[in-house]
Design an enzyme around this catalytic site. Structure first.
Site, PDB file in Angstrom:
ATOM      1  N   LYS A  66      10.451 -20.416 -17.818  1.00  0.00           N
ATOM      2  CA  LYS A  66      10.224 -19.519 -18.869  1.00  0.00           C
ATOM      3  C   LYS A  66      11.213 -20.001 -20.186  1.00  0.00           C
ATOM      4  O   LYS A  66      10.676 -19.952 -21.180  1.00  0.00           O
ATOM      5  CB  LYS A  66      10.119 -18.171 -18.936  1.00  0.00           C
ATOM      6  CG  LYS A  66       9.132 -17.870 -17.940  1.00  0.00           C
ATOM      7  CD  LYS A  66       8.870 -16.160 -17.803  1.00  0.00           C
ATOM      8  CE  LYS A  66       7.772 -15.965 -17.057  1.00  0.00           C
ATOM      9  NZ  LYS A  66       7.750 -14.246 -17.046  1.00  0.00           N
ATOM     10  N   ASP A 102       4.826 -11.104 -22.008  1.00  0.00           N
ATOM     11  CA  ASP A 102       5.450 -10.007 -21.232  1.00  0.00           C
ATOM     12  C   ASP A 102       5.692  -8.905 -22.323  1.00  0.00           C
ATOM     13  O   ASP A 102       5.708  -7.962 -21.903  1.00  0.00           O
ATOM     14  CB  ASP A 102       6.820 -10.423 -20.743  1.00  0.00           C
ATOM     15  CG  ASP A 102       6.367 -11.557 -19.390  1.00  0.00           C
ATOM     16  OD1 ASP A 102       5.318 -11.277 -18.796  1.00  0.00           O
ATOM     17  OD2 ASP A 102       7.383 -12.434 -18.996  1.00  0.00           O
ATOM     18  N   ALA A 128      19.403  -8.774 -16.718  1.00  0.00           N
ATOM     19  CA  ALA A 128      19.636  -9.395 -17.941  1.00  0.00           C
ATOM     20  C   ALA A 128      18.762 -10.801 -17.797  1.00  0.00           C
ATOM     21  O   ALA A 128      19.235 -11.730 -18.528  1.00  0.00           O
ATOM     22  CB  ALA A 128      21.112  -9.681 -18.182  1.00  0.00           C
TER      23      ALA A 128
END
Ligand code: NDP
Length: 298
Positions: A66, A102, A128
C-alpha cells in the site's frame, strides 16, 4: 468485453474482497471479473503498469504494497496523499489515480461504534502501520482533539505523528512508548480505543490486559474477528466492534469509484459472511509471506 479488476498483494489467495466485489458486480449487472494477483515486491511495478490498459476498471492494493505503490501512481486523492497509502486505483485513460478507501471505511466503523452518542474527542490508537494511518487521519478529520498512538516500535509511531504534522497542527497527536502503565493512564482519560495492530489476528492474544479496560470505552478492533480484546472489552461492559464494517465500507467505496454506481451493501455484506463461513479471510493482515512484517501496510 468483460472488464477486469485486480487485487494485488502478497499473499492474496484467501482474500474476502474477491467474493465481496464479484457479488457486487453480478448484482449490478456489471460485466467485470475480480481477480487475485499474488505479486511479491519485485514484480509489483509490472503489475501496476498492466493495470493502465483499457481492459481494467481499476485495482485494489493490499499488504504489503500500500505504501510502495504511491510513487507508481500519477495522481493521489487527498486521502491517499494524507495517509501516504493507496488501497484502490482507478484509471483516467492511461493515467492511474490512487485512493485510500480505508479512510471512509474507518469513518463508517467509527460512526457505528459511537452510535447516537456525541462524537468523543480523545482516542488511543494501538499500532502505527498502514491501518493506523487511515484511523488517525479519520479521527483528525472528524475533529478529535487528542490522539495518542502506542506502537511496539516507538520510532514507527513517531514517524506516523511526523507524517501528520500539518493536518494535526491544531490538535494534540502524540506517540508514546508501549508500556502497560502508560497505556492504562491514557485509557483512563479516553473514550475510544482502536486496535490497529495485528495482535489477535492469528493468535488468541490481546494487545492490552483486560484489567486496564473500563466500561465507558468504545473499542474498535480493525481485525475482522471476535478477538480476545473484543471479548474482554465486552465482558467489562464496553461497546466493542470488529473490523467488518470497515472492510465492507472500504470495499463499497472502491466499487463506486470503479463503476460510478452505488454499492449493493446488503449483497456485499452477505457475500462477506458466506465467504467467511467458507473459511476465507481478509487479505488485510494476512501473514505477509516472505516480506518483512514491518514493510507491510494497512
Ligand atoms: P502493518 O503490518 O502495517 O502494521 C502492523 C501493526 O501491528 C504495527 O503497528 C506492528 O507494530 C503491530 N504488531 C504486529 N505484531 C505485533 C506484536 N506481536 N506485538 C506488538 N505489535 C505488533 O499492518 P496494517 O496496519 O495494514 O494492519 C494492522 C491490522 O489492521 C491487521 O490486523 C489488519 O487485519 C487490520 N486492518 C483491517 C482493515 C479492515 O478493513 N478491517 C483495514 C486495514 C487493516 P510494529 O510497527 O512495532 O511492528
Amino acid at each position: 468485453m468483460t472488464k477486469r479488476v485486480v487485487l494485488i498483494g502478497h499473499p492474496v489467495a484467501h482474500s474476502l474482497s474477491g467474493a465481496m466485489q464479484q457479488a457486487a458486480f453480478d448484482a449490478r449487472g456489471i460485466d467485470a471479473r475480480y481477480e487475485l494477483w499474488d505479486r511479491p515486491a519485485i514484480s509489483f511495478p509490472d503489475a501496476i503498469s498492466e493495470v493502465r490498459s483499457d481492459d481494467f476498471l481499476g485495482a485494489n492494493v493490499t499488504i504489503p504494497h500500500k505504501e510502495r505503490v504511491v510513487p507508481l501512481i500519477d495522481r493521489l486523492t487527498e486521502e491517499a496523499q494524507a495517509t501516504g497509502a493507496v488501497n484502490t486505483i482507478t484509471r483516467e485513460g492511461r493515467r492511474l489515480v490512487g485512493h485510500n478507501t480505508d479512510v471512509p471505511g474507518f469513518s463508517a466503523a467509527l460512526d457505528k461504534l459511537v452510535g447516537r452518542a456525541k462524537m468523543p474527542r480523545q482516542a488511543v490508537v494501538l499500532g502505527a502501520g498502514g491501518g493506523a494511518r487511515a484511523v488517525v487521519y479519520g479521527l483528525i478529520r472528524v475533529g478529535f482533539q487528542r490522539i495518542v498512538v502506542f506502537n511496539r516500535h516507538l520510532h514507527r509511531a513517531e514517524g506516523l505523528v511526523k507524517h501528520f504534522g500539518k493536518s494535526a497542527a491544531h490538535m494534540d497527536l502524540r506517540a508514546m512508548p508501549w508500556h502497560e502503565s502508560i497505556i492504562e493512564s491514557e485509557l483512563a482519560k479516553t473514550k475510544v480505543l482502536v486496535n490497529a495492530t495485528s495482535i489477535g489476528l492469528t493468535t488468541d492474544l490481546s494487545p492490552v490486559p483486560a484489567e486496564i479496560l473500563h466500561r465507558e470505552l468504545l473499542v474498535l478492533d480493525l481485525i475482522y474477528n471476535r478477538t480476545r480484546l473484543l471479548q474482554e472489552a465486552e465482558s467489562v461492559g464496553c461497546v466493542a466492534n470488529d473490523g467488518e464494517t470497515m472492510l465492507l465500507h472500504q470495499g463499497a467505496a472502491a466499487f463506486t469509484l470503479w463503476t460510478g454506481q452505488a454499492a449493493p451493501l446488503d449483497v456485499m455484506g452477505q457475500a462477506l459472511s458466506t465467504a467467511r463461513a467458507g473459511g476465507l479471510r481478509s487479505a488485510e493482515g494476512e501473514p505477509a509471506g516472505d516480506e518483512p512484517a514491518a514493510a507491510a501496510t494497512g
